[in-house]
Structure formats: structure tokens, C-alpha cells
Design an enzyme around this catalytic site. Sequence first.
Site, PDB file in Angstrom:
ATOM      1  N   SER A  44      -0.462   1.295   6.667  1.00  0.00           N
ATOM      2  CA  SER A  44      -1.481   1.549   5.230  1.00  0.00           C
ATOM      3  C   SER A  44      -2.023   0.862   5.168  1.00  0.00           C
ATOM      4  CB  SER A  44      -0.215   2.224   4.456  1.00  0.00           C
ATOM      5  OG  SER A  44      -0.830   2.654   3.873  1.00  0.00           O
TER       6      SER A  44
ATOM      7  N   ASP B 249       1.673  12.633   8.725  1.00  0.00           N
ATOM      8  CA  ASP B 249       1.365  11.949   7.634  1.00  0.00           C
ATOM      9  C   ASP B 249       0.209  12.528   7.165  1.00  0.00           C
ATOM     10  OD1 ASP B 249      -0.647   9.715   6.185  1.00  0.00           O
ATOM     11  OD2 ASP B 249       0.608   8.522   7.315  1.00  0.00           O
TER      12      ASP B 249
ATOM     13  N   HIS C 149       3.533   9.621   5.143  1.00  0.00           N
ATOM     14  CA  HIS C 149       3.297   8.276   5.497  1.00  0.00           C
ATOM     15  C   HIS C 149       4.435   7.067   5.031  1.00  0.00           C
ATOM     16  CE1 HIS C 149       0.450   5.619   5.117  1.00  0.00           C
ATOM     17  NE2 HIS C 149       0.506   4.942   4.059  1.00  0.00           N
TER      18      HIS C 149
END
Lengths: 340, 340
Positions: free
Chosen positions: A129, A284, A313
Amino acid sequence: MADHEIFDLGDFTLQGGATLRDCKLAYKSFGKLNAKRDNVIVYPTWYSGQHVDNEWLVGKGMALDPDKYFIVIPNMLGNGLSSSPSNTPEPYNASRFPNVTAYDNVRAQHKLMTEKFGVKTIKLVTGWSMGALQTFHWGAMFPDMVERIAPFCGSAKCSRHNFVFLEGVKAALTADAAFKEGWYEKKPERGLRAMARVYAGWGFSQSFYRQELDLNTLGYSSLEDFLVSFWEGFFLPKDANNLLTMLWTWQNGDISANELYGGDFKKALGAIKAKAYVMPGRTDLYFPPEDSEIEVGHMPNATLIPIESVWGHFAGGPGTSPVDVAFLDEKLKELLASDA
Amino acid sequence: MADHEIFDLGDFTLQGGATLRDCKLAYKSFGKLNAKRDNVIVYPTWYSGQHVDNEWLVGKGMALDPDKYFIVIPNMLGNGLSSSPSNTPEPYNASRFPNVTAYDNVRAQHKLMTEKFGVKTIKLVTGWSMGALQTFHWGAMFPDMVERIAPFCGSAKCSRHNFVFLEGVKAALTADAAFKEGWYEKKPERGLRAMARVYAGWGFSQSFYRQELDLNTLGYSSLEDFLVSFWEGFFLPKDANNLLTMLWTWQNGDISANELYGGDFKKALGAIKAKAYVMPGRTDLYFPPEDSEIEVGHMPNATLIPIESVWGHFAGGPGTSPVDVAFLDEKLKELLASDA
């Protein structure tokens, strides 16, 4: 008893012009730096996470094995351990804390690795991320130093859609009058809970919810229990100004937004010499695989490896989906074993 | 000068037990009911929309041609024209307005069509988004009356992920202290703006934003201009309690949640005799095509026809994407021309 070390960055001037005096970079390391200083892995943190939230990917027998590597997890500025709105003295405290870029973060981390540890090459930079955002930065800012990168569920530049998603998160948090434009004494509880609920729809995929993995796999007792216990419980302990600092870092993430590349994104991607495994999560919702595919298309030494997962995610972290962790670990082993 | 008619439902008792006295159903009709009363199309409204927001799909030469059909657009309860928190007198006013289901809405619409117009068969029910939810309800509640349905970008039951997305929207709106739990005198402006920003990431797809269609096609001057002008501008004029009433209707939408099907969703889908074109948007983030595919699998006379579009939920409306409107119109013509 802190389980981490502090590196003093001294007077650290940010891209935006502000100087954080006595700026602190908190980090935790695993394993030992070898004599050649060439067994180094850097593994930056993600949005609102701290080093402890990264440790699921480190362990004996895993790719990130402390018996083999010297692994450093630097905490992002704004995450509450490194210099942040919540721990910086006046006058740069609270909502006066300056904007910090991913470039600033990686420059600070580079100082740690070179000045403190005398490192000249890095075997691997990896992260989930916003950790992936910093990973891309490492590759673009120090192309001759970084041998391999493995950004997962992240991007080299915040996409417009991702930016809009974050606008919603920010608006929900700051709609609470108790936020007081950052000068709260009591935390803006309602805003933090609202932000958590906004995040809940984005974090996991439609299929995750359809398959009721919140109940069947994560063990929550109802959807509402998942929203309260997991999501609200996650954000409530965090400082609102810290969250907004990191959110700004995220929204303004761009490996080319600096003097090296002057905003030329393709040039910055093209400058990454490191052997790269770019691993988006198939489902995601804010880092869709299409964005990674475009980035890989401009990188000279990169392979696109989607994580085939319904965890959205969370295919990439923080250790929530064991099958995906195993896949990720296997790919990191493969990358580390390969010639860079 | 109202451009619509009002049908008085009298004392209308809702599924939840409350009775809306002197309950109003606002509607607008196009074209003329023929002698056989068999040229009828019903076209319900969507979340926060009113009949005027549906008119883009009605026109001479289009599938919904007033020269051929008697087209009725009934306004959803809670949308500000039919009975709503904003227009209902005490004691059921404002946040005391009762919960309304899609079942209640369609029962009210059925009364309009049968009692006011003496209609026995309906050629087509169609609708976008929550209009699709009501369309599915028409098919399941009155299987012998409805010949064709064409729900687009919607579902027969609110999915768990869709429910969570709406939790985020609701939390953002109600985080504003000015909302005062529904007893505001001045509108909760900050909450409405926050809700709009949350919605912005969901309404259009990642590809829409990546291709900058907000600028290139819709003509906004910047992303922020799009967020303020389009999104905040859309929600600011609307009443917060009305929005929450319709949001509850949406979250609790389920064609089987009634005495006909007792919660047996597959049975309810299986009971829809109408020839159905179920048309999800390929990139719709809250009504993904997978959900429609599952629904179609349980319907005896349904065809799945994804709208291949990057416009996300707005592939289906409200007339924003001309290419998608043309596709939709063509499919509706095909459906209307076919034997039911």
C-alpha cells in the site's frame, strides 16, 4: 519500553519548505547487518500502520528471514512513532504539522540506512500500500543502490480515483465538528467512526463481502460487528491529525514530483533499474491491477504479478489472508534468489 | 406549477407497521393509455432522483416513445415529491418519517396503475439503480401482470458490500453535528458535502477517472471542480432526512422480504415470469455484474446483458454517457419488440 529505535534526523527540511527540527525516524530492525553490508532489506510501513503491523511478513524460514537478512522497518513520518502531529512540540504540532511527501520519507530512510548503517546497496525494498509507494520511491530516487523492489497493492503515483476515494475518507473524518479543524482536545470520535465506515467498503472487495469472509474466515459475529469491531476499532485509537498527515502524503504520492524527474512520470518509472515484482491485488478497489499494468509498461526490469485473491486491498496485508501471505512470501523468495 | 400529478393513497400502511395518512404518490405520465390499456410502461425513480431525472430515456423515436406507449414515472416515497420526511405533516415528519421498503413503494405504484388507470397488464417495467430494485419488485410481486422487465445497474436485493458502501455514505452525512439527529433547522451542509465526496469515488469507475472523463467529456475544469460542482452541487439541495429515508429503503431492498416469499430469495427470483433483460454496468463498483449474473441464474426468463462501459454506475444513467444511453435504448427496443 519501546520495541523500536529512534534515528535523529536533526533539522530535516521537507520538500514543501518547512523544517522539522530534531526530527525523529522510528524504526525496528531484525537480523544482523553482515560484514559486507549487503544483506539489507527495507520494508516501509503503510497508511496508519506502525512497524509492528509489518511484522507478519518477517520470520524464520520466510522470505524476510532475520537469519539471512538485516531487515529494517522504518515508520512513516506522521504515523505516531516517527515525527508526527501527535508527538511534535510547538510550533509544528497538531494541525500545524507540515505536509510530508513520500519523497521526504524515503530521503529520511536513506539517511538512516547510509549514515547510521553505512549501507551502500540494498537487496530489496518491499511494502504494502503506502509502503509500496515508498518502495517505488526508493527505486526511482536511488536506482544505483536498490537491487530489487517488490511493491504490492500500491502504486508509484496516487491515481485520480484513489485521490477521490481519499477525499471521501477525509471529508467523513472532518465533518465532525469535534475535529475543530485539528485543534481538538478530545478525539473526534464520530468522525473517526465515520471514516472507518467509509473505509470498510473500499478495503475489501465485493466478492469478499458476498462470500461473507468477514464472518466465515475472520470470525466476526455479524456484518455490523465487523464494522464496529474491526473497522471502528482500527481507527478509533489513532490520532486524527496523524491520519490526515499520512492521507496528504498518500494523495500527493508521485515518484516524479521532485527535482530528479520534474513531474515526468514515465521518465521516473523508466529510471528504476531495480528488478521489480509489481504485485497488485486482483480485486483491489483503489489500487486496481490496471494501474500497475500501466506502470510496469514503463519500467525496464519489472514483472506484473497479480495476487489472485478476493480479499481486495487486504490481499497484501497485514497478514489477514494466509493464502495470499503464502503467495507473496513465495514470490519474494523467488525475487531474492534471482539475479538482480 | 407542478409538472406532475398526485395520486392520493389515503391511509397507506407500510410493511413496518406505520400508517402514512393522506399518503401521496407523485407521478408524471407521457403518452396516452390506449383503449385496451395494454401499452403501459412503468419507470420508477432512483436514489434521490425525481421524475424529471428519468426523462432522458423518454422521447419520440426512442424505446420509451410517448407516441406508442403510456409511460408512468412514479416518484419514490421519500424523494421529496411523493410523501417524504420533508413534506409530511407532524407527527410523521422529519426524522420520525417511518421506514419505507421497496415493497411498499411498488405496492403504492400498483395501486396507482390499477385504481387510477385500470391497468391489468404492463408491457415493461424498467429502471436504473434503485429504479432497478423496484423493477425487480414489480416482477416478483406481480408476476402475472408484468410482461417484461429491464432493470439496469441495480439488483433484486442489496448486497452486503453495497450495504457497507451505504453505511459510509450515511456515516459521513450524520457525522455533522448540524444534522442534529434529523432535527436540523438549517441543513447539515458539511455532512451533505462529505456524503457527496464519499459518493464520488463510488459513482464512477477507476477507468473513468484514469481517462479523465470528468474533464474531457463532462467538461469540468479540474478534479476539484468536478467534486464541488457535480457532486456537492448534486447533494446540497436535497433534504438530509429524505436522503436517509431512501438510503434505508435501498439498504433493506430484497424482493423476498415479504409475505409472498418469506425471505426465500431464490424462490422470489424464480417467480419472476416476465421476460427480463438484466443490464449491469461492467465497471459498476456497487452493483458489479457478478451480482446480476447470480440473480439471472435463478430467473426463468432472463438474459444478462452487461453494458460495456467505463462509466461505472453512471453507465445506466441519468443520460450522462450518450453511448451507453444509445445501447440501453437499443436493448429496450429489442425487448419491447420481442414476445414476452
